[in-house]
Motif scaffolding. Structure first.
Motif, PDB file in Angstrom:
ATOM      1  N   GLU A   1       0.760  -0.946  -0.002  1.00 37.44           N
ATOM      2  CA  GLU A   1      -0.116  -0.086   0.020  1.00 37.44           C
ATOM      3  C   GLU A   1       0.702   1.325   0.075  1.00 37.44           C
ATOM      4  OE1 GLU A   1      -3.305  -0.082  -0.200  1.00 37.44           O
ATOM      5  OE2 GLU A   1      -3.503  -2.240  -0.077  1.00 37.44           O
ATOM      6  N   ASP A   2       1.902   1.289  -0.737  1.00 32.96           N
ATOM      7  CA  ASP A   2       2.806   2.457  -0.856  1.00 32.96           C
ATOM      8  C   ASP A   2       2.046   3.684  -1.415  1.00 32.96           C
ATOM      9  OD1 ASP A   2       4.925   4.341  -1.440  1.00 32.96           O
ATOM     10  OD2 ASP A   2       6.303   2.745  -1.661  1.00 32.96           O
ATOM     11  N   TYR A   3       2.112   4.680  -0.675  1.00 35.71           N
ATOM     12  CA  TYR A   3       1.478   5.932  -0.979  1.00 35.71           C
ATOM     13  C   TYR A   3       2.284   6.812  -1.774  1.00 35.71           C
ATOM     14  CZ  TYR A   3       3.973   7.487   3.326  1.00 35.71           C
ATOM     15  OH  TYR A   3       4.669   7.783   4.320  1.00 35.71           O
ATOM     16  N   ALA A   4       3.757   6.699  -1.673  1.00 35.89           N
ATOM     17  CA  ALA A   4       4.685   7.756  -2.594  1.00 35.89           C
ATOM     18  C   ALA A   4       4.766   7.502  -3.786  1.00 35.89           C
ATOM     19  CB  ALA A   4       5.703   7.809  -1.539  1.00 35.89           C
ATOM     20  N   TRP A   5       4.989   6.338  -4.224  1.00 36.96           N
ATOM     21  CA  TRP A   5       5.018   5.765  -5.494  1.00 36.96           C
ATOM     22  C   TRP A   5       4.353   4.618  -5.560  1.00 36.96           C
ATOM     23  CZ3 TRP A   5       9.529   7.187  -3.041  1.00 36.96           C
ATOM     24  CH2 TRP A   5      10.237   8.266  -3.539  1.00 36.96           C
ATOM     25  N   PRO A   6       3.044   4.452  -6.351  1.00 40.78           N
ATOM     26  CA  PRO A   6       2.010   3.452  -6.487  1.00 40.78           C
ATOM     27  C   PRO A   6       2.929   2.069  -6.892  1.00 40.78           C
ATOM     28  CG  PRO A   6       1.058   5.448  -7.628  1.00 40.78           C
ATOM     29  CD  PRO A   6       2.651   5.698  -7.263  1.00 40.78           C
ATOM     30  N   VAL A   7       2.460   0.984  -6.197  1.00 41.65           N
ATOM     31  CA  VAL A   7       2.966  -0.156  -6.464  1.00 41.65           C
ATOM     32  C   VAL A   7       3.192  -0.584  -7.879  1.00 41.65           C
ATOM     33  CG1 VAL A   7       3.056  -2.799  -6.176  1.00 41.65           C
ATOM     34  CG2 VAL A   7       2.377  -1.164  -4.162  1.00 41.65           C
TER      35      VAL A   7
ATOM     36  N   ILE B   1       5.751  -6.441  -0.277  1.00 47.07           N
ATOM     37  CA  ILE B   1       5.694  -7.061   1.333  1.00 47.07           C
ATOM     38  C   ILE B   1       4.425  -6.641   1.627  1.00 47.07           C
ATOM     39  CG2 ILE B   1       6.409  -6.786   3.486  1.00 47.07           C
ATOM     40  CD1 ILE B   1       8.542  -7.822   1.249  1.00 47.07           C
ATOM     41  N   SER B   2       3.524  -7.662   2.099  1.00 43.96           N
ATOM     42  CA  SER B   2       2.116  -7.624   2.557  1.00 43.96           C
ATOM     43  C   SER B   2       2.023  -7.076   3.854  1.00 43.96           C
ATOM     44  CB  SER B   2       1.430  -8.935   2.665  1.00 43.96           C
ATOM     45  OG  SER B   2       1.966  -9.816   3.225  1.00 43.96           O
ATOM     46  N   GLY B   3       0.934  -6.506   4.319  1.00 46.45           N
ATOM     47  CA  GLY B   3       0.639  -5.905   5.531  1.00 46.45           C
ATOM     48  C   GLY B   3       1.711  -4.705   5.879  1.00 46.45           C
ATOM     49  N   SER B   4       2.076  -3.879   4.749  1.00 45.61           N
ATOM     50  CA  SER B   4       3.000  -2.688   4.832  1.00 45.61           C
ATOM     51  C   SER B   4       2.438  -1.737   3.993  1.00 45.61           C
ATOM     52  CB  SER B   4       4.341  -3.225   4.640  1.00 45.61           C
ATOM     53  OG  SER B   4       4.650  -3.636   3.453  1.00 45.61           O
ATOM     54  N   SER B   5       2.963  -0.661   4.155  1.00 43.96           N
ATOM     55  CA  SER B   5       2.607   0.712   3.330  1.00 43.96           C
ATOM     56  C   SER B   5       4.134   1.272   2.746  1.00 43.96           C
ATOM     57  CB  SER B   5       2.027   1.694   4.246  1.00 43.96           C
ATOM     58  OG  SER B   5       1.762   2.738   3.593  1.00 43.96           O
ATOM     59  N   HIS B   6       4.129   2.396   3.113  1.00 43.92           N
ATOM     60  CA  HIS B   6       5.812   3.003   2.664  1.00 43.92           C
ATOM     61  C   HIS B   6       6.759   2.619   3.120  1.00 43.92           C
ATOM     62  CE1 HIS B   6       8.241   5.693   0.368  1.00 43.92           C
ATOM     63  NE2 HIS B   6       8.588   6.627   1.098  1.00 43.92           N
ATOM     64  N   SER B   7       6.716   2.050   4.282  1.00 43.06           N
ATOM     65  CA  SER B   7       7.964   1.538   5.049  1.00 43.06           C
ATOM     66  C   SER B   7       7.964   0.218   5.608  1.00 43.06           C
ATOM     67  CB  SER B   7       7.905   2.504   6.168  1.00 43.06           C
ATOM     68  OG  SER B   7       8.053   3.804   6.032  1.00 43.06           O
ATOM     69  N   PRO B   8       7.989  -1.044   4.382  1.00 41.62           N
ATOM     70  CA  PRO B   8       7.965  -2.142   4.981  1.00 41.62           C
ATOM     71  C   PRO B   8       9.070  -2.643   6.029  1.00 41.62           C
ATOM     72  CG  PRO B   8       8.709  -1.994   2.885  1.00 41.62           C
ATOM     73  CD  PRO B   8       8.424  -0.641   3.297  1.00 41.62           C
ATOM     74  N   ASN B   9      10.125  -1.965   6.105  1.00 41.47           N
ATOM     75  CA  ASN B   9      11.022  -1.961   6.989  1.00 41.47           C
ATOM     76  C   ASN B   9      10.769  -2.162   8.440  1.00 41.47           C
ATOM     77  OD1 ASN B   9      11.047   0.535   5.553  1.00 41.47           O
ATOM     78  ND2 ASN B   9      12.450   1.170   7.396  1.00 41.47           N
ATOM     79  N   VAL B  10       9.701  -1.238   8.507  1.00 37.51           N
ATOM     80  CA  VAL B  10       9.217  -1.033   9.705  1.00 37.51           C
ATOM     81  C   VAL B  10       7.771  -1.840  10.084  1.00 37.51           C
ATOM     82  CG1 VAL B  10      10.543   0.681  10.605  1.00 37.51           C
ATOM     83  CG2 VAL B  10       8.109   1.260   9.702  1.00 37.51           C
ATOM     84  N   ASP B  11       7.062  -1.809   9.138  1.00 41.06           N
ATOM     85  CA  ASP B  11       5.636  -2.421   9.092  1.00 41.06           C
ATOM     86  C   ASP B  11       5.599  -3.863   8.951  1.00 41.06           C
ATOM     87  OD1 ASP B  11       4.712   0.161   8.888  1.00 41.06           O
ATOM     88  OD2 ASP B  11       4.394   0.226   6.535  1.00 41.06           O
ATOM     89  N   ASN B  12       6.496  -4.565   8.466  1.00 37.96           N
ATOM     90  CA  ASN B  12       6.653  -6.055   8.326  1.00 37.96           C
ATOM     91  C   ASN B  12       8.101  -6.193   8.017  1.00 37.96           C
ATOM     92  OD1 ASN B  12       6.273  -8.667   8.024  1.00 37.96           O
ATOM     93  ND2 ASN B  12       4.605  -8.710   6.417  1.00 37.96           N
TER      94      ASN B  12
END
Length: 309
Positions: A239-245, A262-273
């Protein structure tokens, strides 16, 4: 803006200042346990309004897989010294900083592959560092995490443009309070909230202005990068909001790069998942030392699609 869930340093991590030919840079440096073979080293660059702490959730799993993980604050970010001139924040200058960091790491570590990873705006800086590096290239691979082919999408561009208008006219503390009114996520713990505020106050306003301008005007350099014979990974949250997937997956196709969503994550998969993100990174790096690098016209890269474990 990435928001680490905790500020606790994983075992084997030290915070220190890395000295380079272009100055000192604040770093978090996590080494593999003594009983784990050292497979490689990765230098990780944070994004806009970010810092080295954005990679804290990745340090332990990467070290457990044999990767020395070094996350840094860029010039003027959080705990790294700022510059006296705005010219020092031009992308070419920041890319030269990355080259100097790579050289410094190579001089003090065992001869293992040195990988480069950039998150968000850090991806654009990492890309520039690779493109500007004299041959032979010192980097074993490049990972672009939640970092698109060119400028951010229009909705995000408007937010950054507003921030650039307000930075010169409002005190940073006042602007921080206004930014918090727009926050829709659950409030962080008190120590993380204090850290986020202090990071914002520490970061050089000239760095923020330069970074914001770069994000809304970055040209598409994908074709340049595609000409390099360098293993590449494009990884992003679903669910990246800065650059669409779709933008990022198209970039991966143009680069013939490995890619992971990466599922369950937005613009920061490094902290979201971080668990799934670390798995995707480790699988990619394992392939780089098992299989020779393919030129840009070579075989199509394998999809490394990740999901929440």
């Amino acid at each position: 803006m990435s928001r680490p869930p905790s500020l606790a340093l994983p075992s084997g991590t030290r915070a220190h200042s890395m000295e380079t030919s272009r100055g000192s840079f604040a770093a978090l440096d996590c080494t593999p346990p003594d009983d784990v073979p050292h497979r490689g080293t990765v230098l990780m660059l944070p994004g806009f309004i970010g810092s080295k702490e954005d990679f804290l959730p990745l340090l332990a799993p990467l070290a457990a897989a044999g990767m020395r993980a070094i996350a840094v604050d860029g010039r003027g970010q959080h705990e790294s010294p700022g510059a006296r001139s705005r010219k020092a924040y031009e992308q070419s200058e920041l890319a030269a900083d990355v080259a100097a960091l790579g050289e410094a790491i190579s001089h003090v570590t065992t001869p293992v592959p040195l990988h480069l990873l950039g998150h968000s705006m850090g991806g654009h800086i990492a890309r520039a560092a690779v493109l500007d590096t004299a041959l032979p290239c010192p980097w074993a691979s490049l990972t672009l995490m939640s970092s698109g082919p060119a400028a951010v999408q229009p909705a995000q561009r408007k937010r950054i443009e507003l921030l650039l208008q307000l930075l010169p006219v409002l005190e940073k503390e006042q602007l921080w309070q206004e930014m918090q009114k727009l926050e829709t996520r659950e409030p962080p713990t008190d120590d993380v909230a204090d850290f986020l505020r202090q990071r914002w106050l520490n970061t050089d306003p000239d760095q923020l202005m330069a970074a914001g301008r770069q994000l809304i005007a970055e040209p598409d350099r994908v074709n340049e990068l595609a000409h390099l014979s360098l293993p590449l990974l494009v990884v992003c949250g679903q669910e990246d909001y800065a650059w669409p997937v779709p933008w990022q997956l198209d970039m991966a196709t143009r680069l013939r790069a490995h890619h992971a969503v990466i599922s369950g994550s937005s613009h920061s998969p490094n902290v979201d998942n971080p668990a799934a993100t670390a798995q995707a990174l480790i699988r990619f790096w394992q392939r780089t030392y098992r299989t020779p690098a393919q030129p840009s016209g070579g075989t199509s890269r394998q999809n490394l699609l990740s999901s929440r474990p």
